[in-house]
Design an enzyme around this catalytic site. Structure first.
Site, PDB file in Angstrom:
ATOM      1  NE  ARG A  45      28.489   4.718 -38.407  1.00  0.00           N
ATOM      2  CZ  ARG A  45      29.160   4.718 -39.538  1.00  0.00           C
ATOM      3  NH1 ARG A  45      29.313   3.601 -40.235  1.00  0.00           N
ATOM      4  NH2 ARG A  45      29.681   5.836 -40.022  1.00  0.00           N
ATOM      5  CG  ASP A 169      17.738   4.508 -16.033  1.00  0.00           C
ATOM      6  OD1 ASP A 169      16.598   4.353 -16.518  1.00  0.00           O
ATOM      7  OD2 ASP A 169      18.614   3.629 -16.079  1.00  0.00           O
ATOM      8  CE  LYS A 194      14.964  -3.917 -18.278  1.00  0.00           C
ATOM      9  NZ  LYS A 194      16.144  -3.435 -19.020  1.00  0.00           N
TER      10      LYS A 194
END
Length: 388
Positions: A45, A169, A194
């Protein structure tokens, strides 16, 4: 050095074995030589070699100091918002991704973080909307789905003068076209689902900071909250990045052709694509980006949800699905899909009308995609005549 060469040079050969592809370290923990003594990793993690390679690659490509990889784009957004505290304000672009809007309003608003929305294509709007409580300016450029363009450098100056961060973004452009950190932004964010992944086969988010200390704060949040990207998905994003520049060129070329076709079609009301000279922000897009992206949106002259739904269910090569940036072309109806969580009045005020249709132009030949759109227009026209 070309962008393609830069991308490929940023992906290292494995120093242990010489593997040309980045190895997938599919492990949850790492053996330690003594308590606290390890080879750089102790628990997956906190850090994983495959994920670390991706984080270094995206930091290089975005010309930042620290990268962090998350389990989704929304997890990446969530980590950035966690930099704030109760009483702080976010100043966000009005044409905001529906998932971000939902996170801001339904999760963080109850913790005392408020959000004000503004049309950031006009820099004066941003300047006038900043308050002493504004700690984060949040823009998408191009926006989703009306493809508005904001002047990153100008807004970065406002952020610096106001003592707040600017987060951009960069999902729709990718570092192949636009590098917000070099234009003055503090944080750049991606839904790597994307264009970076590029093959519609993973969910991932990335954050890059210009400042190392700010990046370490994001890394702390990443470890403390645990929304990390898996080793295998990290590998898939790296694999996608290898062909990013070549794919983006094709996306841009075909999207330009599709946009020009739509602009002349009698059934179309407005076309939203920064590559068109008619786009109100075309000049800014030309100065801050190398290309205009692979997404094209448009509205129908018959401005009804029924007309739009009839169109998006009539295409063949354009598959009806959410998301974008993959090799296969997609079509969606934002009002009932990606932006359905936004109240209708706010959605329409931002330009997301009931008939707005968003296209993610894939890697098929532009001529074939235009033929597909043509037959969809013909089909809905025939249906309209039959019901008239």
């Amino acid at each position: 050095m070309s962008t393609t060469t830069q991308i490929l040079q940023s992906i290292p050969v494995d120093p242990l074995t010489g593997a040309i592809s980045v190895p997938i370290y599919q492990t949850s923990t790492f053996v330690q030589e003594a308590p606290g003594v390890n080879k750089g990793y102790d628990y997956a993690r906190t850090g994983n070699p495959t994920r670390a390679t991706l984080e270094n690659i995206i930091a290089q490509l975005e010309e930042g100091k620290v990268g962090a990889a998350f389990g989704s784009g929304l997890a990446a957004i969530d980590a950035v918002v966690k930099l704030l505290q109760s009483g702080d304000e976010i100043l966000a672009v009005d044409d905001l991704y529906g998932g971000a809007f939902r996170l801001f309003t339904q999760i963080y608003q109850k913790f005392g973080i408020t959000v004000n929305y503004v049309d950031s294509t006009n820099v004066e709007n941003v300047f006038n909307a900043v308050t002493p409580k504004t700690k984060l300016i949040w823009i998408e450029t191009p926006t989703n789905p009306t493809l508005k363009i904001s002047d990153i450098a100008a807004i970065a100056k406002i952020a610096r003068a106001s003592g707040c961060w600017l987060c951009v973004d960069n999902t729709f452009a990718s570092p192949a076209l636009q590098k917000p950190l070099s234009l003055g932004a503090d944080i750049v964010l991606h839904s790597a689902t994307k264009y970076l992944g590029g093959h519609s086969d993973l969910i991932a988010g990335l954050v890059v900071t210009k400042d190392k200390e700010l990046g370490e704060r994001i890394r702390f949040i990443q470890n403390a909250s645990g929304a990390i990207l898996s080793p295998f998905d990290s590998f898939l994003v790296i694999r996608g990045i290898e062909t990013l520049n070549l794919r983006i060129k094709q996306h841009c070329n075909s999207a330009q052709a599709v946009a020009e076709y739509l602009q002349e079609h009698p059934a179309v009301d407005k076309v939203f694509y920064p590559g068109l000279s008619s786009h109100p922000n075309h000049a800014i897009a030309k100065t801050q980006a190398k290309g205009f992206g692979g997404v094209v949106s448009f509205t129908l002259k018959t401005d009804t949800e029924e007309a739009a739904k009839g169109f998006v269910t009539s295409t063949g090569l354009f598959h009806l699905a959410e998301s974008l940036g993959g090799v296969k072309s997609l079509v969606s109806h934002p009002a009932s899909m990606t932006h359905k969580s936004i109240p209708a009045e706010k959605r329409k005020a931002a330009g997301v009308n009931d008939s707005l249709i968003r296209l993610s132009v894939g890697l098929e030949e532009a001529a074939d995609l235009i033929k597909d759109l043509e037959q969809a227009f013909a089909k809905i026209k025939q249906e309209q005549l039959q019901t008239a």
